[in-house]
Design a protein around this motif. Structure first.
Motif, short mmCIF file in Angstrom:
data_model
loop_
_atom_site.label_atom_id
_atom_site.label_comp_id
_atom_site.label_asym_id
_atom_site.label_seq_id
_atom_site.Cartn_x
_atom_site.Cartn_y
_atom_site.Cartn_z
N GLY A 1 0.82 -1.21 0.00
CA GLY A 1 0.00 0.00 0.00
C GLY A 1 0.85 1.26 0.00
N TYR A 2 1.96 1.23 0.76
CA TYR A 2 2.84 2.39 0.79
C TYR A 2 3.51 2.60 -0.57
CZ TYR A 2 6.48 5.64 2.22
OH TYR A 2 7.31 6.73 2.31
N ILE A 3 3.99 1.53 -1.18
CA ILE A 3 4.61 1.62 -2.51
C ILE A 3 3.61 2.19 -3.51
CG2 ILE A 3 5.58 0.31 -4.43
CD1 ILE A 3 6.72 -1.65 -2.35
N ARG A 4 2.38 1.66 -3.49
CA ARG A 4 1.34 2.13 -4.41
C ARG A 4 1.04 3.61 -4.20
NH1 ARG A 4 -1.90 -1.55 -3.32
NH2 ARG A 4 -3.12 -0.51 -1.69
N ARG B 1 3.65 10.26 -7.47
CA ARG B 1 4.60 10.67 -8.50
C ARG B 1 3.91 10.79 -9.86
NH1 ARG B 1 9.52 12.60 -6.58
NH2 ARG B 1 10.21 11.31 -4.85
N CYS B 2 3.03 9.85 -10.16
CA CYS B 2 2.29 9.91 -11.42
C CYS B 2 1.40 11.15 -11.47
CB CYS B 2 1.45 8.66 -11.61
SG CYS B 2 2.39 7.14 -11.93
N ARG B 3 0.74 11.45 -10.36
CA ARG B 3 -0.12 12.64 -10.32
C ARG B 3 0.68 13.90 -10.64
NH1 ARG B 3 -1.21 16.78 -7.03
NH2 ARG B 3 0.28 16.07 -5.44
N LEU B 4 1.85 14.04 -10.03
CA LEU B 4 2.67 15.22 -10.26
C LEU B 4 3.12 15.31 -11.72
CD1 LEU B 4 4.84 15.13 -7.02
CD2 LEU B 4 3.00 16.74 -7.55
N ASP B 5 3.48 14.17 -12.32
CA ASP B 5 3.91 14.18 -13.72
C ASP B 5 2.76 14.51 -14.66
OD1 ASP B 5 6.43 13.57 -12.90
OD2 ASP B 5 6.50 11.55 -13.78
N LEU B 6 1.58 14.02 -14.34
CA LEU B 6 0.41 14.32 -15.19
C LEU B 6 0.04 15.80 -15.14
CD1 LEU B 6 -1.81 11.22 -14.35
CD2 LEU B 6 -0.74 11.71 -16.54
N GLU B 7 0.37 16.47 -14.06
CA GLU B 7 0.06 17.89 -13.92
C GLU B 7 1.12 18.79 -14.53
OE1 GLU B 7 -0.39 18.49 -9.75
OE2 GLU B 7 -2.18 17.22 -9.59
N TRP C 1 6.92 4.85 -13.37
CA TRP C 1 6.85 4.75 -11.92
C TRP C 1 6.41 3.37 -11.45
CZ3 TRP C 1 9.64 8.07 -9.65
CH2 TRP C 1 9.77 9.38 -10.15
N GLY C 2 6.58 2.36 -12.33
CA GLY C 2 6.40 0.99 -11.89
C GLY C 2 5.05 0.37 -12.17
N PHE C 3 4.14 1.10 -12.84
CA PHE C 3 2.82 0.53 -13.17
C PHE C 3 2.91 -0.09 -14.56
CE2 PHE C 3 1.43 3.84 -10.11
CZ PHE C 3 0.78 3.02 -9.20
#
Length: 324
Positions: free
Chosen positions: A258-261, A267-273, A289-291
């Motif tokens: 859960g912490y890794i997710r 990180r993905c949210r920041l990159d998408l913005e 980012w590992g997905f």
């Protein structure tokens, strides 16, 4: 404060404020506070505020006064945020959790809005105050709670690097607008996490298992792009058993996965913005980012943030510059 209220206050300036006006401005700004002064008639205050990426940054200057977060004013419905105060001028006293930090110019202290605290200023003062969700820091809540109301010195060690950055941020708050502001804030939180980590490392009273958890959290942040990052690989990298590692996270009310997710999604949210990354597809951002499964990533993102990665990106980046 609700998100729409934060947007309304994204750029806010108040100068020459009387004490009655100060109570209205400060007393219920994020959570209920009690404000007092020994000289109401002679009081004068000013504040400049910017809201950037869910973080409120305020440059506060005022006459002598006290601020109290009283137990009876704390509600489960209040936002549970952290506050960071950096003394720019004068002196201040921060008290929480049975500790007190006497701050001089350049010093920093952190405290939690979910528990009682007191701020005291016995003369003219100026401070940079940041309020933000705990998730902005790369440290667990239990670790942070061991350093609330601790003086983090700006004139020694890592503070000599970090505190000047924050002082410049206070002087140049107009630079916190737009995409550049979001990038500056990301850098600020990396530096704040480093400052707190240094204090935790130097603390002779910390529990040995907390050192391990701190190291694991840093390792996770440095290897988020590795799709094979999991409990077993983390345990091997830190020479402990998987069961021990799971126990460490359970003590924090977390799971390893859960912490890794959570960190990957952030990180993905920041990159998408970020418009500077508009040429990268959503799939590429997720994979970086590992997905590895785009469908799984999209479902997780929507469940966490309430909208799909594409819809979230369109709220920040012009559709004309995005890949087809």
């Amino acid at each position: 404060m609700e998100a729409n209220d934060q947007t309304a206050r994204a750029m806010e300036n108040h100068d020459g404020v009387s004490f009655d006006e100060w109570i209205q401005l400060v007393g219920n700004r994020f959570v209920p506070l009690t404000v007092s002064t020994i000289d109401p008639d002679g009081f004068s205050g000013s504040l400049r505020t910017r809201v950037v990426d869910g973080t409120c940054v305020t440059d506060i200057a005022a006459s002598s006064h006290s601020v109290h977060r009283l137990p009876e004013a704390i509600s489960d419905d209040d936002p549970h945020h952290l506050k960071l105060s950096m003394q720019l001028e004068g002196t201040g006293l921060v008290m929480q959790d049975g500790r007190s930090a006497h701050l001089t110019a350049g010093d920093v202290a952190i405290y939690d809005t979910a528990r009682p605290y007191t701020l005291e200023y016995d003369g003219p003062m100026r401070s940079l105050v940041m309020i933000f969700p705990h998730s902005m820091l790369g440290l667990s809540a239990n670790l942070v709670h061991t350093v609330t109301a601790v003086r983090l010195r700006g004139d020694t060690g890592i503070g000599r690097v970090i505190c000047p950055f924050m002082q410049h941020m206070a002087e140049e708050m107009h630079l916190l607008d737009g995409v550049s502001g979001a990038r500056i804030m990301r850098s600020a939180f990396d530096l704040i996490t480093a400052l707190l980590s240094a204090e935790l490392h130097d603390s002779a009273t910390r529990e040995p298992w907390r050192v391990t958890l701190d190291a694991v959290a840093h390792y996770i942040d440095a290897h988020l792009e590795d799709a094979a990052l999991n409990t077993d690989s983390l345990a091997r990298a830190h020479f402990i058993s998987s069961r021990q590692l799971q126990y460490l996270f359970q003590e924090e009310g977390l799971t390893v996965s859960g912490y890794i997710r959570q960190r990957r999604l952030e990180r993905c949210r920041l990159d998408l913005e970020d418009p500077a990354l508009a040429s990268r597809s959503i799939v590429q951002i997720g994979q970086s980012w590992g997905f590895v499964d785009p469908s799984h990533f999209s479902k997780l993102f929507k469940a966490t943030y309430g909208r799909s990665p594409r819809d979230h990106r369109l709220a920040f980046v012009d559709a004309d510059v995005l890949p087809a």
